[in-house]
Design a protein around this motif. Structure first.
Motif, PDB file in Angstrom:
ATOM      1  N   ASP A   8       0.765  -1.108  -0.087  1.00 54.82           N
ATOM      2  CA  ASP A   8      -0.040   0.226  -0.088  1.00 54.82           C
ATOM      3  C   ASP A   8       0.883   1.174   0.067  1.00 54.82           C
ATOM      4  O   ASP A   8       1.883   1.016   0.628  1.00 54.82           O
ATOM      5  N   ILE A   9       0.207   2.246  -0.437  1.00 56.14           N
ATOM      6  CA  ILE A   9       0.946   3.538  -0.585  1.00 56.14           C
ATOM      7  C   ILE A   9       0.731   4.340   0.717  1.00 56.14           C
ATOM      8  O   ILE A   9      -0.240   4.682   1.135  1.00 56.14           O
ATOM      9  N   VAL A 166      -4.341   2.423  -9.915  1.00 57.93           N
ATOM     10  CA  VAL A 166      -4.275   2.607  -8.349  1.00 57.93           C
ATOM     11  C   VAL A 166      -5.837   2.419  -7.724  1.00 57.93           C
ATOM     12  O   VAL A 166      -6.518   2.857  -8.431  1.00 57.93           O
ATOM     13  N   ILE A 189      -3.036  -3.722 -11.198  1.00 56.81           N
ATOM     14  CA  ILE A 189      -3.061  -3.237  -9.685  1.00 56.81           C
ATOM     15  C   ILE A 189      -1.633  -2.855  -9.187  1.00 56.81           C
ATOM     16  O   ILE A 189      -0.833  -3.768  -8.915  1.00 56.81           O
ATOM     17  N   ASP A 190      -1.255  -1.615  -9.280  1.00 58.03           N
ATOM     18  CA  ASP A 190       0.048  -1.158  -8.989  1.00 58.03           C
ATOM     19  C   ASP A 190       0.194  -1.217  -7.427  1.00 58.03           C
ATOM     20  O   ASP A 190       1.048  -1.602  -6.792  1.00 58.03           O
ATOM     21  N   SER A 191      -0.704  -0.482  -6.659  1.00 56.56           N
ATOM     22  CA  SER A 191      -0.781  -0.372  -5.395  1.00 56.56           C
ATOM     23  C   SER A 191      -2.226   0.345  -5.041  1.00 56.56           C
ATOM     24  O   SER A 191      -3.073   0.374  -5.904  1.00 56.56           O
ATOM     25  N   ILE A 192      -2.542   0.374  -3.774  1.00 58.08           N
ATOM     26  CA  ILE A 192      -3.619   0.958  -3.234  1.00 58.08           C
ATOM     27  C   ILE A 192      -3.636   1.966  -2.249  1.00 58.08           C
ATOM     28  O   ILE A 192      -2.447   2.323  -1.845  1.00 58.08           O
ATOM     29  N   ILE A 193      -4.598   2.707  -1.899  1.00 60.09           N
ATOM     30  CA  ILE A 193      -4.785   3.888  -1.070  1.00 60.09           C
ATOM     31  C   ILE A 193      -6.011   3.460  -0.185  1.00 60.09           C
ATOM     32  O   ILE A 193      -7.164   3.550  -0.686  1.00 60.09           O
ATOM     33  N   ILE A 211       0.523   9.503  -6.291  1.00 56.78           N
ATOM     34  CA  ILE A 211       0.076   8.649  -7.660  1.00 56.78           C
ATOM     35  C   ILE A 211       0.833   8.926  -8.846  1.00 56.78           C
ATOM     36  O   ILE A 211       1.214   8.034  -9.562  1.00 56.78           O
ATOM     37  N   ARG A 214       4.324   7.034  -9.114  1.00 57.36           N
ATOM     38  CA  ARG A 214       4.186   5.755  -9.361  1.00 57.36           C
ATOM     39  C   ARG A 214       3.883   5.733 -10.891  1.00 57.36           C
ATOM     40  O   ARG A 214       3.875   4.639 -11.435  1.00 57.36           O
ATOM     41  N   ILE A 216       1.274   6.543 -12.743  1.00 59.03           N
ATOM     42  CA  ILE A 216       0.056   6.052 -13.054  1.00 59.03           C
ATOM     43  C   ILE A 216      -0.763   6.990 -13.676  1.00 59.03           C
ATOM     44  O   ILE A 216      -0.965   8.134 -13.414  1.00 59.03           O
ATOM     45  N   VAL A 219      -7.021   6.000 -11.958  1.00 63.29           N
ATOM     46  CA  VAL A 219      -7.161   5.609 -10.546  1.00 63.29           C
ATOM     47  C   VAL A 219      -8.727   5.166 -10.893  1.00 63.29           C
ATOM     48  O   VAL A 219      -9.685   5.504 -11.353  1.00 63.29           O
TER      49      VAL A 219
END
Length: 485
Positions: A8-9, A166, A189-193, A211, A214, A216, A219
Protein backbone atom coordinates in the motif's frame (compact mmCIF):
# COMPACT_ATOMS: atom_id res chain seq x y z
CA UNK A 1 7.39 -7.68 -8.57
CA UNK A 2 8.89 -6.71 -5.16
CA UNK A 3 6.95 -6.31 -1.91
CA UNK A 4 7.69 -2.60 -2.06
CA UNK A 5 5.97 -2.33 -5.45
CA UNK A 6 2.87 -4.22 -4.38
CA UNK A 7 2.48 -2.72 -0.90
CA UNK A 8 0.00 0.00 0.00
CA UNK A 9 1.06 3.58 -0.52
CA UNK A 10 1.60 4.70 3.07
CA UNK A 11 4.45 7.21 2.92
CA UNK A 12 3.33 10.83 3.22
CA UNK A 13 6.57 12.39 2.00
CA UNK A 14 6.43 14.34 -1.24
CA UNK A 15 8.79 13.22 -3.97
CA UNK A 16 10.64 15.55 -6.28
CA UNK A 17 9.98 14.46 -9.87
CA UNK A 18 11.33 15.24 -13.29
CA UNK A 19 8.38 16.93 -15.00
CA UNK A 20 9.43 15.36 -18.30
CA UNK A 21 9.22 11.83 -16.86
CA UNK A 22 6.24 11.91 -14.56
CA UNK A 23 3.68 11.78 -17.37
CA UNK A 24 5.46 8.97 -19.21
CA UNK A 25 2.67 6.48 -18.48
CA UNK A 26 0.04 8.94 -19.61
CA UNK A 27 1.92 9.66 -22.84
CA UNK A 28 2.38 5.93 -23.43
CA UNK A 29 -1.33 5.18 -23.15
CA UNK A 30 -2.22 8.26 -25.17
CA UNK A 31 0.07 6.96 -27.91
CA UNK A 32 -1.52 3.49 -27.77
CA UNK A 33 -5.04 4.95 -27.94
CA UNK A 34 -3.98 7.15 -30.85
CA UNK A 35 -2.58 4.17 -32.76
CA UNK A 36 -5.75 2.21 -32.00
CA UNK A 37 -7.89 5.03 -33.41
CA UNK A 38 -5.74 5.24 -36.56
CA UNK A 39 -6.03 1.49 -37.06
CA UNK A 40 -9.83 1.70 -36.66
CA UNK A 41 -9.97 4.45 -39.29
CA UNK A 42 -8.05 2.22 -41.71
CA UNK A 43 -10.18 -0.81 -40.81
CA UNK A 44 -13.44 1.09 -41.33
CA UNK A 45 -12.22 2.59 -44.60
CA UNK A 46 -11.31 -0.88 -45.89
CA UNK A 47 -14.73 -2.25 -44.94
CA UNK A 48 -16.50 0.73 -46.56
CA UNK A 49 -14.48 0.32 -49.76
CA UNK A 50 -15.17 -3.43 -49.95
CA UNK A 51 -18.88 -3.03 -49.15
CA UNK A 52 -19.52 -0.33 -51.75
CA UNK A 53 -17.55 -2.28 -54.38
CA UNK A 54 -19.59 -5.43 -53.75
CA UNK A 55 -22.85 -3.45 -53.67
CA UNK A 56 -21.98 -1.89 -57.03
CA UNK A 57 -21.63 -5.37 -58.51
CA UNK A 58 -24.77 -6.82 -56.90
CA UNK A 59 -27.13 -3.86 -57.34
CA UNK A 60 -28.91 -2.63 -60.45
CA UNK A 61 -26.23 -1.11 -62.72
CA UNK A 62 -26.41 2.48 -63.92
CA UNK A 63 -25.12 3.00 -67.45
CA UNK A 64 -21.74 4.69 -67.58
CA UNK A 65 -21.52 5.08 -63.78
CA UNK A 66 -18.91 3.30 -61.64
CA UNK A 67 -18.86 3.65 -57.88
CA UNK A 68 -15.05 3.61 -57.81
CA UNK A 69 -15.02 7.06 -59.43
CA UNK A 70 -16.72 8.48 -56.32
CA UNK A 71 -14.99 6.32 -53.69
CA UNK A 72 -12.89 9.10 -52.14
CA UNK A 73 -15.87 11.33 -51.20
CA UNK A 74 -17.82 8.24 -50.06
CA UNK A 75 -15.00 7.23 -47.71
CA UNK A 76 -14.55 10.82 -46.51
CA UNK A 77 -18.25 11.16 -45.63
CA UNK A 78 -18.39 7.72 -44.01
CA UNK A 79 -15.28 8.15 -41.86
CA UNK A 80 -16.21 11.73 -41.05
CA UNK A 81 -19.67 10.72 -39.81
CA UNK A 82 -18.25 7.91 -37.68
CA UNK A 83 -15.67 10.30 -36.21
CA UNK A 84 -18.35 12.91 -35.46
CA UNK A 85 -20.37 10.19 -33.70
CA UNK A 86 -17.40 9.41 -31.45
CA UNK A 87 -16.47 6.02 -32.87
CA UNK A 88 -12.76 6.74 -32.64
CA UNK A 89 -12.79 7.67 -28.96
CA UNK A 90 -12.12 5.42 -25.97
CA UNK A 91 -15.72 5.04 -24.78
CA UNK A 92 -16.76 1.40 -25.19
CA UNK A 93 -20.44 2.24 -25.28
CA UNK A 94 -19.94 3.95 -28.64
CA UNK A 95 -19.35 0.57 -30.28
CA UNK A 96 -22.93 -0.58 -29.94
CA UNK A 97 -24.71 -1.84 -33.01
CA UNK A 98 -27.63 0.61 -32.84
CA UNK A 99 -25.39 3.70 -32.76
CA UNK A 100 -23.23 2.30 -35.53
CA UNK A 101 -26.22 1.64 -37.78
CA UNK A 102 -27.56 5.17 -37.18
CA UNK A 103 -24.19 6.71 -38.05
CA UNK A 104 -23.83 4.68 -41.26
CA UNK A 105 -27.42 5.48 -42.26
CA UNK A 106 -26.72 9.19 -41.68
CA UNK A 107 -23.57 8.95 -43.83
CA UNK A 108 -25.52 7.42 -46.70
CA UNK A 109 -28.26 10.02 -46.37
CA UNK A 110 -25.62 12.74 -46.73
CA UNK A 111 -24.15 10.94 -49.76
CA UNK A 112 -27.62 10.51 -51.30
CA UNK A 113 -28.44 14.23 -50.94
CA UNK A 114 -25.03 15.26 -52.28
CA UNK A 115 -25.39 12.91 -55.26
CA UNK A 116 -28.88 14.22 -56.01
CA UNK A 117 -27.65 17.81 -56.29
CA UNK A 118 -24.42 16.89 -58.07
CA UNK A 119 -25.74 14.36 -60.58
CA UNK A 120 -29.52 14.04 -60.12
CA UNK A 121 -30.92 10.69 -61.25
CA UNK A 122 -27.75 9.29 -62.82
CA UNK A 123 -25.40 8.38 -59.97
CA UNK A 124 -26.24 4.94 -58.49
CA UNK A 125 -29.46 2.97 -58.14
CA UNK A 126 -31.46 2.63 -54.93
CA UNK A 127 -30.62 -1.09 -54.76
CA UNK A 128 -26.90 -0.23 -54.61
CA UNK A 129 -27.58 2.17 -51.72
CA UNK A 130 -29.63 -0.45 -49.83
CA UNK A 131 -27.09 -3.25 -50.31
CA UNK A 132 -24.23 -0.93 -49.40
CA UNK A 133 -25.92 0.09 -46.13
CA UNK A 134 -26.43 -3.54 -45.08
CA UNK A 135 -22.91 -4.58 -46.07
CA UNK A 136 -21.37 -1.50 -44.42
CA UNK A 137 -23.10 -2.31 -41.14
CA UNK A 138 -22.31 -6.03 -41.18
CA UNK A 139 -18.68 -5.65 -42.22
CA UNK A 140 -17.77 -2.76 -39.91
CA UNK A 141 -19.57 -4.17 -36.86
CA UNK A 142 -18.07 -7.62 -37.47
CA UNK A 143 -14.55 -6.29 -38.00
CA UNK A 144 -14.73 -4.05 -34.94
CA UNK A 145 -16.10 -6.88 -32.80
CA UNK A 146 -13.25 -9.21 -33.79
CA UNK A 147 -10.71 -6.42 -33.31
CA UNK A 148 -11.99 -5.76 -29.78
CA UNK A 149 -11.74 -9.47 -28.94
CA UNK A 150 -8.20 -9.51 -30.31
CA UNK A 151 -7.17 -6.50 -28.20
CA UNK A 152 -8.66 -8.07 -25.06
CA UNK A 153 -6.77 -11.32 -25.64
CA UNK A 154 -3.51 -9.41 -26.23
CA UNK A 155 -3.94 -7.51 -22.96
CA UNK A 156 -4.75 -10.70 -21.05
CA UNK A 157 -1.68 -12.56 -22.31
CA UNK A 158 0.88 -9.73 -22.22
CA UNK A 159 1.27 -7.85 -18.90
CA UNK A 160 3.12 -5.04 -20.69
CA UNK A 161 -0.20 -4.03 -22.28
CA UNK A 162 -2.09 -4.18 -18.98
CA UNK A 163 -2.59 -0.66 -17.74
CA UNK A 164 -1.20 0.02 -14.26
CA UNK A 165 -3.84 1.44 -11.92
CA UNK A 166 -4.29 2.50 -8.29
CA UNK A 167 -7.31 1.41 -6.23
CA UNK A 168 -8.74 3.90 -3.73
CA UNK A 169 -11.27 2.90 -1.05
CA UNK A 170 -11.74 0.87 2.10
CA UNK A 171 -10.27 -2.61 2.39
CA UNK A 172 -13.54 -4.50 1.83
CA UNK A 173 -14.45 -2.59 -1.35
CA UNK A 174 -10.88 -2.76 -2.65
CA UNK A 175 -10.82 -6.55 -2.24
CA UNK A 176 -14.14 -6.83 -4.06
CA UNK A 177 -12.89 -4.77 -7.01
CA UNK A 178 -9.53 -6.57 -6.98
CA UNK A 179 -11.33 -9.90 -7.39
CA UNK A 180 -13.37 -8.60 -10.35
CA UNK A 181 -10.32 -7.10 -12.06
CA UNK A 182 -8.33 -10.29 -11.55
CA UNK A 183 -10.87 -12.12 -13.69
CA UNK A 184 -10.64 -9.61 -16.54
CA UNK A 185 -6.81 -9.57 -16.55
CA UNK A 186 -6.86 -6.28 -18.46
CA UNK A 187 -5.47 -4.07 -15.69
CA UNK A 188 -2.47 -4.41 -13.40
CA UNK A 189 -3.01 -3.20 -9.83
CA UNK A 190 0.14 -1.24 -8.96
CA UNK A 191 -0.87 -0.18 -5.46
CA UNK A 192 -3.77 0.79 -3.23
CA UNK A 193 -4.73 3.78 -1.12
CA UNK A 194 -6.63 2.64 1.96
CA UNK A 195 -9.01 5.39 3.10
CA UNK A 196 -8.86 4.06 6.66
CA UNK A 197 -5.23 5.31 6.68
CA UNK A 198 -5.43 8.29 4.38
CA UNK A 199 -7.70 11.31 4.88
CA UNK A 200 -8.67 12.26 1.34
CA UNK A 201 -9.99 15.65 2.45
CA UNK A 202 -6.78 16.84 4.19
CA UNK A 203 -4.20 14.86 2.20
CA UNK A 204 -5.55 15.20 -1.33
CA UNK A 205 -2.44 16.92 -2.74
CA UNK A 206 -0.24 14.34 -1.08
CA UNK A 207 -2.30 11.46 -2.50
CA UNK A 208 -2.14 12.91 -6.03
CA UNK A 209 1.64 13.35 -5.73
CA UNK A 210 1.96 9.74 -4.63
CA UNK A 211 -0.09 8.55 -7.62
CA UNK A 212 1.98 10.64 -10.03
CA UNK A 213 5.20 9.31 -8.50
CA UNK A 214 4.09 5.78 -9.46
CA UNK A 215 3.67 6.90 -13.12
CA UNK A 216 -0.02 5.95 -12.95
CA UNK A 217 -2.48 7.33 -15.53
CA UNK A 218 -5.76 5.99 -14.11
CA UNK A 219 -7.34 5.64 -10.66
CA UNK A 220 -10.23 3.38 -9.68
CA UNK A 221 -12.38 4.73 -6.84
CA UNK A 222 -13.79 1.64 -5.09
CA UNK A 223 -15.68 3.44 -2.28
CA UNK A 224 -17.38 6.50 -3.83
CA UNK A 225 -19.63 6.81 -0.77
CA UNK A 226 -16.62 7.71 1.41
CA UNK A 227 -15.66 10.74 -0.69
CA UNK A 228 -17.67 13.81 0.31
CA UNK A 229 -16.56 16.18 -2.43
CA UNK A 230 -16.11 14.03 -5.53
CA UNK A 231 -15.91 16.99 -7.92
CA UNK A 232 -12.76 18.31 -6.17
CA UNK A 233 -11.10 14.90 -6.46
CA UNK A 234 -12.14 14.64 -10.11
CA UNK A 235 -10.88 18.15 -10.90
CA UNK A 236 -7.49 17.66 -9.25
CA UNK A 237 -6.88 14.25 -10.83
CA UNK A 238 -7.83 15.45 -14.31
CA UNK A 239 -5.69 18.57 -13.84
CA UNK A 240 -2.77 16.24 -13.13
CA UNK A 241 -3.51 14.26 -16.29
CA UNK A 242 -4.88 11.27 -14.35
CA UNK A 243 -8.09 9.58 -15.45
CA UNK A 244 -10.72 8.61 -12.89
CA UNK A 245 -13.20 5.72 -12.74
CA UNK A 246 -15.88 5.17 -10.13
CA UNK A 247 -16.44 1.46 -9.47
CA UNK A 248 -19.65 0.93 -7.43
CA UNK A 249 -19.37 -2.24 -5.34
CA UNK A 250 -23.13 -2.57 -5.30
CA UNK A 251 -25.22 -2.92 -8.46
CA UNK A 252 -26.74 0.41 -9.47
CA UNK A 253 -28.70 1.73 -12.40
CA UNK A 254 -26.42 1.67 -15.46
CA UNK A 255 -24.89 4.93 -16.65
CA UNK A 256 -26.09 4.43 -20.21
CA UNK A 257 -29.76 4.49 -19.15
CA UNK A 258 -29.46 8.08 -17.88
CA UNK A 259 -28.97 11.46 -19.49
CA UNK A 260 -28.37 14.88 -17.97
CA UNK A 261 -31.13 17.40 -18.64
CA UNK A 262 -31.15 21.05 -17.60
CA UNK A 263 -34.37 22.59 -16.26
CA UNK A 264 -33.55 26.28 -16.33
CA UNK A 265 -30.29 26.24 -14.29
CA UNK A 266 -31.09 23.00 -12.44
CA UNK A 267 -29.17 19.90 -13.58
CA UNK A 268 -31.30 16.74 -13.45
CA UNK A 269 -30.67 13.12 -14.41
CA UNK A 270 -33.42 11.53 -16.51
CA UNK A 271 -33.53 7.74 -16.74
CA UNK A 272 -34.40 6.06 -20.00
CA UNK A 273 -35.98 2.63 -20.34
CA UNK A 274 -33.81 -0.26 -19.25
CA UNK A 275 -32.14 -1.96 -22.22
CA UNK A 276 -33.96 -5.32 -22.23
CA UNK A 277 -37.54 -3.97 -22.44
CA UNK A 278 -39.85 -3.19 -25.35
CA UNK A 279 -38.43 -3.45 -28.85
CA UNK A 280 -35.15 -4.90 -27.57
CA UNK A 281 -37.00 -7.76 -25.87
CA UNK A 282 -38.75 -8.77 -29.07
CA UNK A 283 -35.58 -8.33 -31.14
CA UNK A 284 -33.76 -10.65 -28.73
CA UNK A 285 -36.68 -13.11 -28.93
CA UNK A 286 -36.68 -13.20 -32.75
CA UNK A 287 -32.93 -13.78 -32.84
CA UNK A 288 -33.33 -16.56 -30.24
CA UNK A 289 -35.89 -18.33 -32.41
CA UNK A 290 -33.75 -18.09 -35.55
CA UNK A 291 -30.54 -19.17 -33.80
CA UNK A 292 -32.14 -22.00 -31.78
CA UNK A 293 -33.82 -23.45 -34.88
CA UNK A 294 -30.57 -23.33 -36.87
CA UNK A 295 -28.51 -24.88 -34.06
CA UNK A 296 -31.00 -27.72 -33.53
CA UNK A 297 -30.96 -28.48 -37.24
CA UNK A 298 -27.14 -28.61 -37.37
CA UNK A 299 -26.53 -30.63 -34.19
CA UNK A 300 -29.45 -33.09 -34.52
CA UNK A 301 -27.09 -36.02 -35.38
CA UNK A 302 -25.08 -35.32 -32.19
CA UNK A 303 -28.27 -35.23 -30.11
CA UNK A 304 -29.36 -38.62 -31.49
CA UNK A 305 -25.94 -40.11 -30.67
CA UNK A 306 -26.03 -38.76 -27.10
CA UNK A 307 -29.56 -40.12 -26.61
CA UNK A 308 -28.39 -43.57 -27.76
CA UNK A 309 -25.38 -43.54 -25.38
CA UNK A 310 -27.47 -42.51 -22.36
CA UNK A 311 -29.98 -45.29 -23.00
CA UNK A 312 -27.20 -47.81 -23.56
CA UNK A 313 -25.11 -47.03 -20.45
CA UNK A 314 -27.69 -46.56 -17.68
CA UNK A 315 -31.29 -47.34 -16.84
CA UNK A 316 -33.86 -44.58 -16.90
CA UNK A 317 -35.23 -41.99 -19.32
CA UNK A 318 -33.08 -40.13 -21.87
CA UNK A 319 -34.23 -36.70 -20.77
CA UNK A 320 -34.39 -35.23 -17.30
CA UNK A 321 -37.14 -32.66 -16.82
CA UNK A 322 -37.08 -30.49 -13.73
CA UNK A 323 -39.26 -27.58 -12.70
CA UNK A 324 -37.41 -24.26 -12.62
CA UNK A 325 -38.41 -20.66 -11.90
CA UNK A 326 -38.48 -18.38 -14.95
CA UNK A 327 -39.91 -15.06 -16.14
CA UNK A 328 -42.19 -13.38 -13.56
CA UNK A 329 -41.59 -16.30 -11.19
CA UNK A 330 -43.50 -18.73 -13.40
CA UNK A 331 -42.55 -22.40 -13.10
CA UNK A 332 -41.69 -24.41 -16.18
CA UNK A 333 -40.03 -27.72 -17.00
CA UNK A 334 -36.47 -27.42 -18.23
CA UNK A 335 -35.15 -30.07 -20.66
CA UNK A 336 -31.75 -31.69 -20.08
CA UNK A 337 -30.05 -34.92 -21.01
CA UNK A 338 -30.09 -37.17 -17.94
CA UNK A 339 -26.64 -37.21 -16.32
CA UNK A 340 -27.57 -38.75 -12.95
CA UNK A 341 -29.01 -41.96 -11.60
CA UNK A 342 -32.79 -42.28 -11.51
CA UNK A 343 -33.25 -41.50 -7.80
CA UNK A 344 -30.92 -38.47 -7.79
CA UNK A 345 -33.54 -36.14 -6.25
CA UNK A 346 -34.07 -38.40 -3.25
CA UNK A 347 -30.30 -38.82 -2.77
CA UNK A 348 -29.82 -35.03 -2.69
CA UNK A 349 -31.46 -34.87 0.75
CA UNK A 350 -28.74 -37.15 2.10
CA UNK A 351 -26.01 -35.00 0.52
CA UNK A 352 -27.23 -31.56 1.72
CA UNK A 353 -24.51 -31.43 4.39
CA UNK A 354 -21.86 -31.60 1.66
CA UNK A 355 -23.19 -28.57 -0.23
CA UNK A 356 -20.21 -26.33 -1.09
CA UNK A 357 -22.11 -23.20 -2.15
CA UNK A 358 -21.59 -20.36 0.29
CA UNK A 359 -24.95 -19.57 1.90
CA UNK A 360 -26.52 -22.81 0.67
CA UNK A 361 -28.83 -21.02 -1.77
CA UNK A 362 -27.64 -23.22 -4.66
CA UNK A 363 -26.77 -26.91 -4.40
CA UNK A 364 -23.40 -27.96 -5.87
CA UNK A 365 -20.77 -30.47 -4.78
CA UNK A 366 -17.66 -31.67 -6.56
CA UNK A 367 -17.44 -35.35 -7.51
CA UNK A 368 -21.20 -35.76 -7.06
CA UNK A 369 -21.72 -39.54 -6.59
CA UNK A 370 -25.09 -39.39 -8.37
CA UNK A 371 -23.51 -38.56 -11.76
CA UNK A 372 -23.26 -41.42 -14.27
CA UNK A 373 -20.11 -42.20 -16.28
CA UNK A 374 -21.47 -40.72 -19.52
CA UNK A 375 -23.07 -37.93 -17.46
CA UNK A 376 -19.70 -36.57 -16.32
CA UNK A 377 -18.57 -36.18 -19.92
CA UNK A 378 -21.84 -34.48 -20.89
CA UNK A 379 -21.51 -32.05 -17.99
CA UNK A 380 -17.84 -31.25 -18.62
CA UNK A 381 -18.73 -30.04 -22.12
CA UNK A 382 -22.25 -28.77 -21.22
CA UNK A 383 -23.80 -31.13 -23.78
CA UNK A 384 -26.51 -31.99 -21.25
CA UNK A 385 -27.83 -28.41 -21.61
CA UNK A 386 -28.45 -28.61 -25.38
CA UNK A 387 -32.07 -29.90 -25.13
CA UNK A 388 -32.91 -26.52 -23.55
CA UNK A 389 -33.02 -25.20 -27.09
CA UNK A 390 -36.54 -26.69 -26.99
CA UNK A 391 -37.31 -24.38 -24.05
CA UNK A 392 -36.02 -21.47 -26.15
CA UNK A 393 -38.41 -22.36 -29.00
CA UNK A 394 -41.26 -22.65 -26.48
CA UNK A 395 -40.59 -19.12 -25.24
CA UNK A 396 -39.62 -20.23 -21.73
CA UNK A 397 -35.90 -19.47 -22.07
CA UNK A 398 -33.41 -17.43 -24.08
CA UNK A 399 -29.99 -18.41 -25.39
CA UNK A 400 -28.37 -15.95 -22.97
CA UNK A 401 -29.66 -14.90 -19.57
CA UNK A 402 -29.54 -15.74 -15.85
CA UNK A 403 -29.67 -19.48 -15.22
CA UNK A 404 -33.15 -20.58 -14.00
CA UNK A 405 -33.10 -21.77 -10.39
CA UNK A 406 -34.57 -25.13 -9.31
CA UNK A 407 -37.59 -24.87 -7.01
CA UNK A 408 -35.50 -25.95 -4.01
CA UNK A 409 -32.92 -23.18 -4.55
CA UNK A 410 -35.56 -20.53 -5.23
CA UNK A 411 -37.60 -21.31 -2.11
CA UNK A 412 -34.50 -21.48 0.08
CA UNK A 413 -33.32 -18.10 -1.22
CA UNK A 414 -36.52 -16.30 -0.21
CA UNK A 415 -37.00 -17.90 3.21
CA UNK A 416 -35.13 -15.02 4.85
CA UNK A 417 -35.80 -11.80 2.96
CA UNK A 418 -33.03 -10.01 4.92
CA UNK A 419 -30.41 -12.36 3.46
CA UNK A 420 -31.94 -12.33 -0.03
CA UNK A 421 -31.51 -8.82 -1.38
CA UNK A 422 -34.71 -7.56 -2.99
CA UNK A 423 -32.91 -6.41 -6.11
CA UNK A 424 -32.17 -10.05 -6.90
CA UNK A 425 -35.83 -10.48 -7.83
CA UNK A 426 -34.98 -8.54 -11.00
CA UNK A 427 -33.46 -11.76 -12.37
CA UNK A 428 -37.07 -13.02 -12.70
CA UNK A 429 -37.99 -10.02 -14.87
CA UNK A 430 -36.10 -11.45 -17.86
CA UNK A 431 -36.13 -14.80 -19.64
CA UNK A 432 -33.64 -17.24 -18.09
CA UNK A 433 -30.84 -18.44 -20.37
CA UNK A 434 -28.96 -21.57 -21.41
CA UNK A 435 -25.73 -19.68 -20.77
CA UNK A 436 -25.00 -16.42 -19.03
CA UNK A 437 -22.40 -13.97 -17.78
CA UNK A 438 -21.66 -16.01 -14.66
CA UNK A 439 -20.96 -19.11 -16.75
CA UNK A 440 -18.21 -17.36 -18.73
CA UNK A 441 -16.80 -15.45 -15.75
CA UNK A 442 -16.27 -18.53 -13.61
CA UNK A 443 -18.28 -21.74 -13.93
CA UNK A 444 -16.75 -23.17 -10.75
CA UNK A 445 -17.73 -20.18 -8.61
CA UNK A 446 -19.46 -21.46 -5.49
CA UNK A 447 -20.32 -18.08 -3.96
CA UNK A 448 -24.02 -17.35 -4.54
CA UNK A 449 -23.43 -13.61 -3.97
CA UNK A 450 -21.02 -13.49 -6.92
CA UNK A 451 -23.38 -15.51 -9.10
CA UNK A 452 -26.22 -13.05 -8.44
CA UNK A 453 -23.85 -10.12 -8.96
CA UNK A 454 -23.04 -11.19 -12.53
CA UNK A 455 -26.74 -11.83 -13.20
CA UNK A 456 -27.52 -8.24 -12.24
CA UNK A 457 -24.65 -6.87 -14.34
CA UNK A 458 -26.05 -8.72 -17.36
CA UNK A 459 -29.63 -7.52 -16.83
CA UNK A 460 -28.71 -3.85 -16.40
CA UNK A 461 -26.03 -3.73 -19.11
CA UNK A 462 -27.67 -5.97 -21.73
CA UNK A 463 -26.98 -5.45 -25.42
CA UNK A 464 -26.88 -7.65 -28.52
CA UNK A 465 -23.11 -7.19 -28.49
CA UNK A 466 -22.95 -8.56 -24.94
CA UNK A 467 -25.09 -11.56 -25.93
CA UNK A 468 -22.82 -12.33 -28.88
CA UNK A 469 -19.71 -11.97 -26.73
CA UNK A 470 -21.12 -14.32 -24.07
CA UNK A 471 -22.03 -16.94 -26.71
CA UNK A 472 -18.50 -16.83 -28.19
CA UNK A 473 -16.90 -16.98 -24.74
CA UNK A 474 -19.17 -19.90 -23.81
CA UNK A 475 -17.79 -21.92 -26.72
CA UNK A 476 -14.24 -21.24 -25.49
CA UNK A 477 -15.09 -22.05 -21.84
CA UNK A 478 -16.84 -25.30 -22.79
CA UNK A 479 -14.16 -26.52 -25.22
CA UNK A 480 -11.34 -25.97 -22.72
CA UNK A 481 -13.45 -27.01 -19.71
CA UNK A 482 -12.56 -23.79 -17.92
CA UNK A 483 -13.97 -23.92 -14.41
CA UNK A 484 -16.10 -26.99 -15.11
CA UNK A 485 -17.83 -28.15 -11.96
Amino acid sequence: MTDRQTSDITSSARQTEDIRARNLSIRWWTLINGLKSLFLVGLDASMLFASWTIADRLGTPTAGVHITNSMIPILAVGIGTLAASGFYGTDDKLHRFANLFKSLALAQLIEFIAAFFYQPGIWVSRSVFAIALILNFLSISGARFLFDLFIIQIRKRNPIFQQAIVLVGNQMDIEHVRKLLKRSRQFRIDSIIDLSIWDIQRQLDEIIDQIKSRKISEVFICSPQLIDNQIILFWNLKAAGIHLRMVPTEIQLPERSAETKMIEEIPTVRFKSLPIFGFNFWLKRVLDLIAASAILLVISPILLLVAFLIKKTSSGPIFYKQYRVGLKGRRFQVWKFRTMVENATELQKELEQQNEVKGGVLFKIKDDPRITSIGKFLRDYSIDELPQLINVLQGEMSLVGPRPLPIRDYELSIQNIEQFSRDRFLRYEVLPGITGLWQVKGRATIDSDEIFYWDMVYILQWSLTLDLKILLQTIKVVLFKEGSY
